[in-house]
Design a protein around this motif. Structure first.
Motif, short mmCIF file in Angstrom:
data_model
loop_
_atom_site.label_atom_id
_atom_site.label_comp_id
_atom_site.label_asym_id
_atom_site.label_seq_id
_atom_site.Cartn_x
_atom_site.Cartn_y
_atom_site.Cartn_z
N GLU A 12 0.85 -1.18 0.00
CA GLU A 12 0.00 0.00 0.00
C GLU A 12 0.89 1.24 0.00
O GLU A 12 1.81 1.33 0.81
CB GLU A 12 -0.89 0.05 1.25
N HIS A 111 7.32 0.33 11.44
CA HIS A 111 5.99 0.00 10.92
C HIS A 111 5.11 -0.69 11.98
O HIS A 111 3.90 -0.46 12.04
CB HIS A 111 6.15 -0.91 9.70
N HIS A 115 1.50 0.51 13.53
CA HIS A 115 0.26 -0.26 13.68
C HIS A 115 -0.32 -0.07 15.09
O HIS A 115 -1.53 0.08 15.26
CB HIS A 115 0.51 -1.75 13.44
N SER A 136 -0.42 -9.24 11.41
CA SER A 136 -0.62 -8.75 10.04
C SER A 136 -0.13 -9.79 9.03
O SER A 136 0.09 -10.95 9.38
CB SER A 136 0.13 -7.43 9.86
N GLY A 138 2.74 -9.67 7.47
CA GLY A 138 4.18 -9.88 7.61
C GLY A 138 4.62 -10.20 9.03
O GLY A 138 5.74 -10.65 9.25
N GLY A 164 -1.53 -13.53 9.08
CA GLY A 164 -2.12 -13.04 7.82
C GLY A 164 -1.61 -13.83 6.62
O GLY A 164 -2.35 -14.09 5.67
N GLU A 165 -0.35 -14.20 6.71
CA GLU A 165 0.27 -14.99 5.64
C GLU A 165 -0.42 -16.36 5.56
O GLU A 165 -0.66 -16.88 4.46
CB GLU A 165 1.75 -15.16 6.01
N PHE A 167 -3.53 -16.98 6.42
CA PHE A 167 -4.83 -16.71 5.77
C PHE A 167 -4.64 -16.63 4.25
O PHE A 167 -5.39 -17.22 3.49
CB PHE A 167 -5.40 -15.36 6.27
N PRO A 179 -6.50 -10.29 -1.03
CA PRO A 179 -5.89 -10.93 0.13
C PRO A 179 -6.85 -11.90 0.81
O PRO A 179 -8.03 -11.61 0.98
CB PRO A 179 -5.55 -9.76 1.05
N VAL A 182 -9.50 -11.35 4.06
CA VAL A 182 -10.80 -10.71 3.86
C VAL A 182 -11.82 -11.73 3.36
O VAL A 182 -12.96 -11.79 3.84
CB VAL A 182 -10.66 -9.55 2.85
N ASP A 185 -12.60 -14.37 6.10
CA ASP A 185 -13.44 -13.70 7.10
C ASP A 185 -14.89 -13.71 6.65
O ASP A 185 -15.80 -14.11 7.38
CB ASP A 185 -12.91 -12.26 7.26
N GLY A 274 -3.04 -4.36 13.42
CA GLY A 274 -2.52 -5.00 12.21
C GLY A 274 -3.66 -5.48 11.33
O GLY A 274 -4.82 -5.52 11.76
N ASN A 279 -10.28 -8.74 11.36
CA ASN A 279 -11.08 -9.97 11.30
C ASN A 279 -12.24 -9.96 12.31
O ASN A 279 -12.04 -9.76 13.51
CB ASN A 279 -10.16 -11.17 11.57
N CYS A 305 -6.80 -0.75 10.44
CA CYS A 305 -6.08 -1.99 10.78
C CYS A 305 -5.05 -2.32 9.71
O CYS A 305 -3.90 -2.62 10.00
CB CYS A 305 -7.07 -3.15 10.92
N THR A 306 -5.46 -2.28 8.45
CA THR A 306 -4.51 -2.58 7.36
C THR A 306 -3.61 -1.35 7.13
O THR A 306 -3.88 -0.27 7.65
CB THR A 306 -5.26 -2.97 6.07
N ASP A 307 -2.56 -1.55 6.33
CA ASP A 307 -1.55 -0.50 6.18
C ASP A 307 -2.12 0.84 5.72
O ASP A 307 -2.92 0.90 4.80
CB ASP A 307 -0.48 -0.97 5.18
O1 KG4 Z 1 -1.20 -4.80 8.12
P1 KG4 Z 1 -1.34 -5.25 6.72
O2 KG4 Z 1 -2.14 -4.41 5.78
O3 KG4 Z 1 0.06 -5.44 6.04
C1 KG4 Z 1 1.19 -5.93 6.71
O4 KG4 Z 1 1.85 -5.11 7.42
O5 KG4 Z 1 1.42 -7.14 6.59
O6 KG4 Z 1 -1.94 -6.72 6.79
C2 KG4 Z 1 -2.31 -7.43 5.65
C3 KG4 Z 1 -2.78 -8.81 6.09
C4 KG4 Z 1 -3.03 -9.76 4.92
O7 KG4 Z 1 -2.38 -10.99 5.19
C5 KG4 Z 1 -4.55 -9.92 4.93
O8 KG4 Z 1 -4.98 -11.18 4.47
C6 KG4 Z 1 -4.86 -9.73 6.39
O9 KG4 Z 1 -4.00 -8.71 6.83
N1 KG4 Z 1 -6.26 -9.32 6.60
C7 KG4 Z 1 -7.17 -10.06 7.26
C8 KG4 Z 1 -8.38 -9.35 7.19
N2 KG4 Z 1 -8.17 -8.18 6.51
C9 KG4 Z 1 -6.85 -8.18 6.15
N3 KG4 Z 1 -7.05 -11.25 7.86
C10 KG4 Z 1 -8.15 -11.76 8.43
N4 KG4 Z 1 -9.36 -11.16 8.39
C11 KG4 Z 1 -9.52 -9.95 7.80
N5 KG4 Z 1 -10.71 -9.35 7.78
#
Ligand code: KG4
Ligand code: ZN
Length: 339
Positions: A12, A111, A115, A136, A138, A164-165, A167, A179, A182, A185, A274, A279, A305-307
Protein backbone atom coordinates in the motif's frame (compact mmCIF):
# COMPACT_ATOMS: atom_id res chain seq x y z
CA UNK A 1 2.04 20.08 15.23
CA UNK A 2 0.97 18.75 11.82
CA UNK A 3 2.81 15.63 10.66
CA UNK A 4 2.80 14.26 7.12
CA UNK A 5 2.99 10.46 7.35
CA UNK A 6 4.32 8.36 4.48
CA UNK A 7 3.98 4.57 4.21
CA UNK A 8 5.31 2.20 1.52
CA UNK A 9 6.59 -0.88 3.37
CA UNK A 10 4.55 -3.50 1.53
CA UNK A 11 1.72 -3.23 -1.00
CA UNK A 12 0.00 0.00 0.00
CA UNK A 13 1.32 3.45 -0.90
CA UNK A 14 -0.11 5.91 1.61
CA UNK A 15 0.14 9.47 2.86
CA UNK A 16 -1.76 11.22 5.64
CA UNK A 17 -1.85 14.39 7.72
CA UNK A 18 -2.38 14.07 11.45
CA UNK A 19 -2.43 16.81 14.07
CA UNK A 20 -0.91 16.32 17.55
CA UNK A 21 -0.58 12.61 16.85
CA UNK A 22 -4.30 11.91 17.15
CA UNK A 23 -6.52 14.11 15.02
CA UNK A 24 -6.86 12.87 11.43
CA UNK A 25 -6.82 15.68 8.85
CA UNK A 26 -6.60 13.36 5.84
CA UNK A 27 -5.53 9.93 4.68
CA UNK A 28 -4.90 8.64 1.17
CA UNK A 29 -4.12 5.02 0.29
CA UNK A 30 -3.28 3.56 -3.14
CA UNK A 31 -3.77 -0.18 -2.86
CA UNK A 32 -1.91 -2.65 -5.07
CA UNK A 33 -4.35 -5.52 -4.47
CA UNK A 34 -5.30 -5.69 -8.15
CA UNK A 35 -1.61 -5.91 -9.14
CA UNK A 36 -0.65 -8.74 -6.78
CA UNK A 37 -4.02 -10.55 -6.78
CA UNK A 38 -3.24 -12.82 -9.77
CA UNK A 39 -0.05 -13.99 -7.99
CA UNK A 40 -1.78 -14.75 -4.66
CA UNK A 41 0.81 -12.68 -2.79
CA UNK A 42 3.00 -9.59 -2.98
CA UNK A 43 5.59 -9.56 -5.79
CA UNK A 44 8.35 -7.27 -4.40
CA UNK A 45 9.61 -5.92 -7.73
CA UNK A 46 6.10 -5.01 -8.89
CA UNK A 47 5.40 -3.43 -5.51
CA UNK A 48 8.39 -1.05 -5.76
CA UNK A 49 7.41 0.05 -9.25
CA UNK A 50 3.82 0.73 -8.23
CA UNK A 51 5.02 2.72 -5.20
CA UNK A 52 7.07 4.94 -7.52
CA UNK A 53 3.96 5.62 -9.61
CA UNK A 54 1.71 6.35 -6.63
CA UNK A 55 3.86 8.12 -4.05
CA UNK A 56 3.49 11.73 -5.22
CA UNK A 57 -0.16 11.17 -6.10
CA UNK A 58 -1.05 10.10 -2.55
CA UNK A 59 1.00 12.87 -0.94
CA UNK A 60 -0.74 15.50 -3.07
CA UNK A 61 -4.11 13.92 -2.37
CA UNK A 62 -3.51 13.93 1.40
CA UNK A 63 -2.47 17.61 1.39
CA UNK A 64 -5.47 18.60 -0.74
CA UNK A 65 -7.96 16.61 1.34
CA UNK A 66 -6.65 18.24 4.53
CA UNK A 67 -6.63 21.71 3.00
CA UNK A 68 -3.05 22.07 4.20
CA UNK A 69 -0.19 23.51 2.17
CA UNK A 70 3.15 21.79 2.25
CA UNK A 71 4.55 24.85 4.09
CA UNK A 72 2.11 24.26 6.94
CA UNK A 73 3.49 20.75 7.53
CA UNK A 74 5.70 20.75 10.65
CA UNK A 75 7.46 17.43 10.15
CA UNK A 76 7.54 14.33 7.94
CA UNK A 77 7.26 10.83 9.41
CA UNK A 78 8.16 7.92 7.19
CA UNK A 79 8.09 4.15 7.65
CA UNK A 80 11.73 3.11 7.92
CA UNK A 81 11.11 -0.63 8.35
CA UNK A 82 10.53 -3.48 8.67
CA UNK A 83 9.34 -4.32 5.18
CA UNK A 84 10.44 -4.86 1.59
CA UNK A 85 13.59 -2.78 1.12
CA UNK A 86 12.80 -1.74 -2.46
CA UNK A 87 9.35 -0.59 -1.36
CA UNK A 88 10.54 1.16 1.80
CA UNK A 89 13.12 3.10 -0.21
CA UNK A 90 10.42 4.72 -2.34
CA UNK A 91 8.69 6.29 0.68
CA UNK A 92 12.01 7.14 2.32
CA UNK A 93 13.36 8.82 -0.83
CA UNK A 94 10.19 10.91 -1.17
CA UNK A 95 10.37 11.88 2.50
CA UNK A 96 14.05 12.81 2.26
CA UNK A 97 13.48 14.86 -0.89
CA UNK A 98 10.63 16.81 0.76
CA UNK A 99 12.62 17.23 3.95
CA UNK A 100 15.69 18.51 2.11
CA UNK A 101 13.92 20.78 -0.36
CA UNK A 102 11.46 22.29 2.14
CA UNK A 103 13.68 22.24 5.21
CA UNK A 104 11.24 20.08 7.20
CA UNK A 105 12.46 17.75 9.97
CA UNK A 106 12.21 13.99 9.51
CA UNK A 107 11.10 11.18 11.81
CA UNK A 108 11.84 7.50 11.05
CA UNK A 109 9.03 5.19 12.17
CA UNK A 110 8.92 1.46 12.87
CA UNK A 111 5.99 0.00 10.92
CA UNK A 112 4.93 -2.24 13.83
CA UNK A 113 4.91 0.69 16.25
CA UNK A 114 2.84 2.55 13.67
CA UNK A 115 0.26 -0.26 13.68
CA UNK A 116 0.09 0.04 17.49
CA UNK A 117 -0.67 3.77 17.30
CA UNK A 118 -3.68 3.09 15.08
CA UNK A 119 -5.42 1.93 18.27
CA UNK A 120 -5.17 5.41 19.87
CA UNK A 121 -6.08 7.72 17.01
CA UNK A 122 -9.04 9.90 17.95
CA UNK A 123 -8.75 8.31 21.41
CA UNK A 124 -6.86 9.00 24.62
CA UNK A 125 -3.38 7.47 24.94
CA UNK A 126 -2.91 5.25 28.01
CA UNK A 127 -0.44 5.83 30.81
CA UNK A 128 -0.64 2.27 32.14
CA UNK A 129 1.15 -0.89 30.98
CA UNK A 130 -0.35 -2.91 28.17
CA UNK A 131 0.21 -6.09 26.22
CA UNK A 132 -0.01 -5.66 22.48
CA UNK A 133 -0.63 -8.19 19.72
CA UNK A 134 0.52 -7.07 16.27
CA UNK A 135 -1.00 -9.43 13.75
CA UNK A 136 -0.62 -8.75 10.04
CA UNK A 137 0.51 -10.26 6.75
CA UNK A 138 4.18 -9.88 7.61
CA UNK A 139 4.16 -10.06 11.42
CA UNK A 140 2.63 -11.83 14.36
CA UNK A 141 4.20 -10.73 17.62
CA UNK A 142 3.43 -9.85 21.23
CA UNK A 143 4.86 -6.78 22.94
CA UNK A 144 4.84 -5.33 26.44
CA UNK A 145 4.52 -1.54 26.70
CA UNK A 146 4.81 0.73 29.75
CA UNK A 147 2.32 3.11 28.14
CA UNK A 148 0.86 3.62 24.68
CA UNK A 149 3.61 6.13 23.82
CA UNK A 150 6.56 4.12 25.11
CA UNK A 151 8.81 1.81 23.14
CA UNK A 152 7.32 -1.68 22.70
CA UNK A 153 9.32 -4.60 24.18
CA UNK A 154 9.24 -7.80 22.16
CA UNK A 155 7.88 -10.82 24.07
CA UNK A 156 7.68 -13.33 21.24
CA UNK A 157 6.59 -13.81 17.68
CA UNK A 158 6.05 -16.24 14.89
CA UNK A 159 8.75 -18.76 14.13
CA UNK A 160 7.46 -19.32 10.60
CA UNK A 161 4.38 -17.81 8.90
CA UNK A 162 2.60 -14.68 10.12
CA UNK A 163 -1.12 -15.20 10.81
CA UNK A 164 -2.12 -13.04 7.82
CA UNK A 165 0.27 -14.99 5.64
CA UNK A 166 -1.45 -18.22 6.74
CA UNK A 167 -4.83 -16.71 5.77
CA UNK A 168 -3.41 -15.66 2.39
CA UNK A 169 -1.76 -19.04 1.70
CA UNK A 170 -4.86 -21.06 2.62
CA UNK A 171 -7.03 -18.79 0.45
CA UNK A 172 -4.58 -19.20 -2.43
CA UNK A 173 -4.59 -22.99 -2.04
CA UNK A 174 -8.40 -23.01 -2.17
CA UNK A 175 -8.50 -20.57 -5.10
CA UNK A 176 -10.41 -17.95 -3.10
CA UNK A 177 -8.49 -14.84 -4.16
CA UNK A 178 -6.23 -12.26 -2.53
CA UNK A 179 -5.89 -10.93 0.13
CA UNK A 180 -7.09 -14.16 1.67
CA UNK A 181 -7.92 -12.82 5.11
CA UNK A 182 -10.80 -10.71 3.86
CA UNK A 183 -12.33 -13.57 1.81
CA UNK A 184 -11.96 -16.15 4.59
CA UNK A 185 -13.44 -13.70 7.10
CA UNK A 186 -16.49 -13.21 4.86
CA UNK A 187 -17.01 -16.90 4.01
CA UNK A 188 -16.57 -17.97 7.64
CA UNK A 189 -19.66 -16.05 8.69
CA UNK A 190 -21.77 -18.86 7.15
CA UNK A 191 -19.41 -21.68 8.16
CA UNK A 192 -19.26 -23.94 11.22
CA UNK A 193 -16.00 -23.25 13.13
CA UNK A 194 -16.28 -26.64 14.85
CA UNK A 195 -16.74 -28.69 11.68
CA UNK A 196 -13.09 -29.75 11.51
CA UNK A 197 -10.50 -29.95 14.25
CA UNK A 198 -7.25 -28.36 13.06
CA UNK A 199 -4.04 -28.28 15.14
CA UNK A 200 -3.24 -25.32 17.41
CA UNK A 201 0.48 -24.84 18.03
CA UNK A 202 1.13 -23.52 21.54
CA UNK A 203 4.89 -24.31 21.65
CA UNK A 204 4.87 -24.87 25.42
CA UNK A 205 3.01 -23.23 28.27
CA UNK A 206 5.36 -20.29 28.83
CA UNK A 207 6.14 -19.51 25.20
CA UNK A 208 4.93 -16.29 23.60
CA UNK A 209 6.07 -17.50 20.18
CA UNK A 210 3.72 -18.60 17.43
CA UNK A 211 3.78 -21.12 14.58
CA UNK A 212 1.19 -21.33 11.82
CA UNK A 213 2.95 -23.50 9.24
CA UNK A 214 1.64 -26.78 10.76
CA UNK A 215 -1.92 -25.48 10.53
CA UNK A 216 -1.39 -24.48 6.92
CA UNK A 217 -0.03 -27.98 6.16
CA UNK A 218 -3.01 -29.56 7.93
CA UNK A 219 -5.37 -27.64 5.62
CA UNK A 220 -3.27 -28.72 2.60
CA UNK A 221 -3.46 -32.37 3.74
CA UNK A 222 -7.20 -32.03 4.26
CA UNK A 223 -7.84 -30.84 0.69
CA UNK A 224 -5.47 -33.47 -0.69
CA UNK A 225 -7.63 -36.11 0.99
CA UNK A 226 -11.13 -34.68 0.53
CA UNK A 227 -10.76 -32.56 -2.61
CA UNK A 228 -9.72 -29.03 -3.46
CA UNK A 229 -12.40 -26.61 -4.75
CA UNK A 230 -9.70 -24.78 -6.73
CA UNK A 231 -8.96 -27.93 -8.75
CA UNK A 232 -12.15 -29.98 -8.65
CA UNK A 233 -14.99 -27.50 -8.29
CA UNK A 234 -17.36 -29.90 -6.48
CA UNK A 235 -16.11 -31.10 -3.07
CA UNK A 236 -17.81 -33.34 -0.49
CA UNK A 237 -17.67 -30.71 2.27
CA UNK A 238 -18.64 -27.06 2.68
CA UNK A 239 -15.74 -24.68 1.94
CA UNK A 240 -17.32 -22.27 4.46
CA UNK A 241 -16.93 -24.93 7.17
CA UNK A 242 -13.32 -25.57 6.21
CA UNK A 243 -12.28 -21.91 6.31
CA UNK A 244 -14.29 -21.19 9.47
CA UNK A 245 -12.52 -24.12 11.19
CA UNK A 246 -9.13 -22.88 9.98
CA UNK A 247 -9.91 -19.33 11.12
CA UNK A 248 -11.04 -20.60 14.53
CA UNK A 249 -7.70 -22.37 15.03
CA UNK A 250 -5.79 -19.15 14.23
CA UNK A 251 -8.04 -17.06 16.47
CA UNK A 252 -7.83 -19.54 19.38
CA UNK A 253 -4.02 -19.32 19.42
CA UNK A 254 -3.96 -15.52 19.07
CA UNK A 255 -6.48 -14.99 21.88
CA UNK A 256 -4.97 -17.63 24.20
CA UNK A 257 -1.38 -16.42 23.84
CA UNK A 258 -2.34 -12.76 24.27
CA UNK A 259 -4.37 -13.70 27.34
CA UNK A 260 -1.40 -15.62 28.78
CA UNK A 261 0.88 -12.61 28.19
CA UNK A 262 -1.64 -10.21 29.74
CA UNK A 263 -2.02 -12.44 32.81
CA UNK A 264 1.76 -12.97 33.09
CA UNK A 265 2.40 -9.21 33.07
CA UNK A 266 -0.68 -8.34 35.13
CA UNK A 267 -1.87 -5.67 32.68
CA UNK A 268 -5.36 -4.18 32.44
CA UNK A 269 -4.97 -2.95 28.85
CA UNK A 270 -4.77 -5.11 25.73
CA UNK A 271 -4.02 -3.70 22.29
CA UNK A 272 -4.76 -5.68 19.10
CA UNK A 273 -3.59 -4.18 15.79
CA UNK A 274 -2.52 -5.00 12.21
CA UNK A 275 -4.36 -6.22 9.13
CA UNK A 276 -5.70 -9.37 10.79
CA UNK A 277 -7.20 -7.22 13.59
CA UNK A 278 -9.85 -6.38 10.98
CA UNK A 279 -11.08 -9.97 11.30
CA UNK A 280 -14.65 -10.20 12.62
CA UNK A 281 -14.17 -13.40 14.61
CA UNK A 282 -10.92 -12.13 16.17
CA UNK A 283 -12.60 -8.88 17.23
CA UNK A 284 -15.57 -10.79 18.66
CA UNK A 285 -13.38 -13.20 20.62
CA UNK A 286 -11.17 -10.41 22.02
CA UNK A 287 -14.28 -8.47 23.03
CA UNK A 288 -15.51 -11.56 24.92
CA UNK A 289 -12.10 -12.14 26.54
CA UNK A 290 -11.96 -8.49 27.64
CA UNK A 291 -15.29 -8.76 29.42
CA UNK A 292 -14.24 -12.00 31.07
CA UNK A 293 -10.82 -10.72 32.17
CA UNK A 294 -11.80 -7.12 32.91
CA UNK A 295 -9.37 -5.62 30.38
CA UNK A 296 -9.81 -2.43 28.42
CA UNK A 297 -9.45 -3.50 24.80
CA UNK A 298 -7.84 -1.08 22.32
CA UNK A 299 -8.47 -2.09 18.74
CA UNK A 300 -8.47 0.30 15.75
CA UNK A 301 -11.46 0.80 13.48
CA UNK A 302 -11.28 -1.66 10.57
CA UNK A 303 -10.13 1.11 8.18
CA UNK A 304 -6.98 1.69 10.27
CA UNK A 305 -6.08 -1.99 10.78
CA UNK A 306 -4.51 -2.58 7.36
CA UNK A 307 -1.55 -0.50 6.18
CA UNK A 308 -2.12 3.26 6.08
CA UNK A 309 -0.17 6.45 6.74
CA UNK A 310 -2.41 7.89 9.45
CA UNK A 311 -0.83 5.42 11.86
CA UNK A 312 2.66 6.40 10.65
CA UNK A 313 2.02 10.09 11.33
CA UNK A 314 0.52 9.22 14.74
CA UNK A 315 3.49 7.05 15.70
CA UNK A 316 5.83 9.72 14.34
CA UNK A 317 4.47 12.14 16.95
CA UNK A 318 5.24 9.68 19.78
CA UNK A 319 8.72 8.92 18.39
CA UNK A 320 9.45 12.65 18.15
CA UNK A 321 8.36 13.20 21.77
CA UNK A 322 10.60 10.32 22.85
CA UNK A 323 13.75 10.97 20.82
CA UNK A 324 13.35 14.10 18.71
CA UNK A 325 13.94 14.41 14.97
CA UNK A 326 16.46 12.47 12.86
CA UNK A 327 19.78 14.30 13.24
CA UNK A 328 20.92 13.86 9.65
CA UNK A 329 17.80 13.32 7.47
CA UNK A 330 19.71 12.37 4.32
CA UNK A 331 21.37 9.45 6.13
CA UNK A 332 18.05 7.78 7.03
CA UNK A 333 18.05 4.28 5.58
CA UNK A 334 15.59 1.39 5.18
CA UNK A 335 15.64 -1.39 7.78
CA UNK A 336 14.29 -4.67 6.43
CA UNK A 337 14.14 -6.58 9.74
CA UNK A 338 13.31 -4.69 12.93
CA UNK A 339 11.46 -6.16 15.94
O1 KG4 B 1 -1.20 -4.80 8.12
P1 KG4 B 1 -1.34 -5.25 6.72
O2 KG4 B 1 -2.14 -4.41 5.78
O3 KG4 B 1 0.06 -5.44 6.04
C1 KG4 B 1 1.19 -5.93 6.71
O4 KG4 B 1 1.85 -5.11 7.42
O5 KG4 B 1 1.42 -7.14 6.59
O6 KG4 B 1 -1.94 -6.72 6.79
C2 KG4 B 1 -2.31 -7.43 5.65
C3 KG4 B 1 -2.78 -8.81 6.09
C4 KG4 B 1 -3.03 -9.76 4.92
O7 KG4 B 1 -2.38 -10.99 5.19
C5 KG4 B 1 -4.55 -9.92 4.93
O8 KG4 B 1 -4.98 -11.18 4.47
C6 KG4 B 1 -4.86 -9.73 6.39
O9 KG4 B 1 -4.00 -8.71 6.83
N1 KG4 B 1 -6.26 -9.32 6.60
C7 KG4 B 1 -7.17 -10.06 7.26
C8 KG4 B 1 -8.38 -9.35 7.19
N2 KG4 B 1 -8.17 -8.18 6.51
C9 KG4 B 1 -6.85 -8.18 6.15
N3 KG4 B 1 -7.05 -11.25 7.86
C10 KG4 B 1 -8.15 -11.76 8.43
N4 KG4 B 1 -9.36 -11.16 8.39
C11 KG4 B 1 -9.52 -9.95 7.80
N5 KG4 B 1 -10.71 -9.35 7.78
ZN1 ZN C 1 1.40 -3.52 8.20
Amino acid sequence: MIILGIESSCDETAAALVEEGRRILSGAVASQIAVHGPFGGVVPELASRKHVEAILVVIEKALKEAGVTVDEVDAIAVTQGPGLVGSLLVGISAAKALSYSLGKPLIGVNHLEAHIHAAFIEDEPIEEPAVCLVVSGGHTALYYMESSDSRPHYLGGTLDDAAGEAFDKVAKLLGLGYPGGVVIDRLSVSGNPEAFDFPRAYLGRDSFDFSFSGLKTAVANFVRKFGNPALEGEVPYRVEDLVASFQEAVVDVLVDKTTAAAVHHGVKHVIVVGGVAANRRLRERFAEASIEKGWTLHIPPVSLCTDNAVMVAAAGYAVWKRQGFVKDPLSLDAVSRWL
